[in-house]
Design a protein around this motif. Structure first.
Motif, PDB file in Angstrom:
ATOM      1  N   THR A  80      45.214  38.559  52.929  1.00  0.00           N
ATOM      2  CA  THR A  80      44.682  37.492  53.769  1.00  0.00           C
ATOM      3  C   THR A  80      44.752  36.134  53.078  1.00  0.00           C
ATOM      4  OG1 THR A  80      43.146  39.081  54.748  1.00  0.00           O
ATOM      5  CG2 THR A  80      42.686  36.759  55.123  1.00  0.00           C
ATOM      6  N   ARG A  81      44.363  36.093  51.816  1.00  0.00           N
ATOM      7  CA  ARG A  81      44.259  34.810  51.116  1.00  0.00           C
ATOM      8  C   ARG A  81      44.675  34.957  49.664  1.00  0.00           C
ATOM      9  NH1 ARG A  81      44.110  29.987  53.371  1.00  0.00           N
ATOM     10  NH2 ARG A  81      43.377  28.366  51.979  1.00  0.00           N
ATOM     11  N   ASP A 118      44.336  32.884  46.225  1.00  0.00           N
ATOM     12  CA  ASP A 118      43.644  31.749  45.613  1.00  0.00           C
ATOM     13  C   ASP A 118      43.960  31.595  44.129  1.00  0.00           C
ATOM     14  OD1 ASP A 118      42.226  30.321  47.542  1.00  0.00           O
ATOM     15  OD2 ASP A 118      40.594  31.777  47.586  1.00  0.00           O
ATOM     16  N   GLY A 157      44.451  27.265  48.071  1.00  0.00           N
ATOM     17  CA  GLY A 157      44.789  28.621  48.474  1.00  0.00           C
ATOM     18  C   GLY A 157      45.814  28.642  49.597  1.00  0.00           C
ATOM     19  N   SER A 187      47.563  31.697  52.666  1.00  0.00           N
ATOM     20  CA  SER A 187      47.625  33.080  53.141  1.00  0.00           C
ATOM     21  C   SER A 187      48.856  33.762  52.556  1.00  0.00           C
ATOM     22  CB  SER A 187      47.679  33.124  54.673  1.00  0.00           C
ATOM     23  OG  SER A 187      48.967  32.773  55.144  1.00  0.00           O
ATOM     24  N   ASP A 242      41.370  39.643  45.026  1.00  0.00           N
ATOM     25  CA  ASP A 242      40.432  39.480  46.134  1.00  0.00           C
ATOM     26  C   ASP A 242      38.960  39.530  45.741  1.00  0.00           C
ATOM     27  OD1 ASP A 242      42.638  39.398  47.871  1.00  0.00           O
ATOM     28  OD2 ASP A 242      42.699  41.582  47.994  1.00  0.00           O
TER      29      ASP A 242
END
Length: 317
Positions: A49-50, A52, A60, A62, A146
């Motif tokens: 999803t992300r 960073d 950040g 996706s 994550d």
């Protein structure tokens, strides 16, 4: 589309960070690379999803957008991108020899002096309902990727080996509570890792346990656990579930062609991406059981392109 009449200099198998990084470097070196996207174009990051923790993206990005940017950048340097999978290879043992890469149709193949393998790895799944549905929505396979999203929250890790305990150690630094769910009644991990987690007060180990259900409608809200020793069930309300029961390198088509370690990862010469076959180089997770990060994969993709460029020069191509 057939490539029988033209011998390539650089064919890249796989399209994650390693594949696109090698494509960009190879293209800038005028090697005219061809990249085959494979069964999962963009690799595992397309399900993230992300992101960073990748250098250069302060806000950040996706995973899907990141890999689309990589593709656009490779296309900018005229990389030929083909949405096909490689089903088999026949690799030469001779320096400067020609390798053959077979595509989805048996009569369709490419011949190349150089190959960069970037097929990555895939995580082992628990094979329970909602596990794949909630990937990136609470279910993860990478704490360093994550874990930040679960800061000061309760999370769980499943596994009993070194990878699982490394995930637990990392998460214990930033999360309120970490549950370690172990299917056996003992840990397989090294003693030093076991010692480290024994010193942390926010880690709870649940032995002889397995996850029977993932709770939530649109994202992970909790899990149900069954203890097969005392035959009891319980529910944990958590924001993140980290599955650390191992990875499988995507090396099935190379088993008869390249040297692999006992886990199936491609063996490369230390400090390089050189395999046991001349002109064949391996980058990314397919040769890295330890780090498995986008940035390290991209780094070895760069290395593979540079290694191939030197190889071609030595072969007078």
């Amino acid at each position: 589309m057939l490539f029988k009449k033209q011998i390539q200099k650089c064919v890249i198998i796989g399209s994650g960070p390693a594949g696109y990084s090698s494509a960009i470097y190879a293209a800038r070196a005028d090697l005219n690379p061809i990249i085959f996207l494979g069964f999962q174009p963009g690799g595992q990051l397309t399900t993230t999803t992300r992101i960073d923790n990748y250098l250069g993206f302060p806000s950040g990005i996706s995973g899907k957008n990141f890999m689309e940017n990589c593709k656009i950048q490779a296309e900018r340097f005229n990389t030929k991108i083909i949405n096909k999978s490689v089903i088999n290879v026949s690799l030469s043992n001779k320096k400067g020899g020609i390798h053959r890469i077979f595509l989805e149709k048996k009569e369709e193949y490419v011949e190349s002096i150089g190959i960069i393998i970037a097929t990555g790895s895939r995580p082992k799944f628990l094979e329970i309902e909602k596990e794949k549905k909630f990937m990136g929505l609470g279910v993860s396979f990478c704490a360093t990727c994550d874990g930040f999203f679960h800061k000061e929250k309760d999370v769980a890790v499943i596994g009993g080996g070194d990878s699982a305990l490394e995930e637990v150690n990392y998460l214990a630094k930033i999360c309120k509570k970490v549950y370690l769910i172990v299917r056996k009644d003992y840990l397989k991990a090294s003693k030093i890792l076991q010692y480290h987690i024994s010193k942390k007060n926010n880690i709870s180990i649940l032995f002889s346990s397995k996850i029977t259900e993932i709770i939530g409608d649109n994202f992970l809200e909790g899990i149900k656990i069954f203890n097969h020793k005392n035959k009891t069930s319980s529910t944990l309300l958590i924001s993140g579930l980290f599955i650390a029961i191992g990875h499988i390198p995507n090396t099935e088509i190379f088993k008869k062609e390249l040297d692999l370690d006992e886990r199936g990862y491609i063996i490369v010469k230390k400090g390089s991406t050189i395999t046991n076959k001349p002109g064949v180089f391996a980058s990314g997770d397919v040769q890295d059981p330890n780090y498995r990060q986008a940035i390290t994969s991209a780094g070895t993709g760069c290395m593979a392109a540079l290694d191939l460029e030197r190889y071609l020069s030595l072969c007078n191509y």
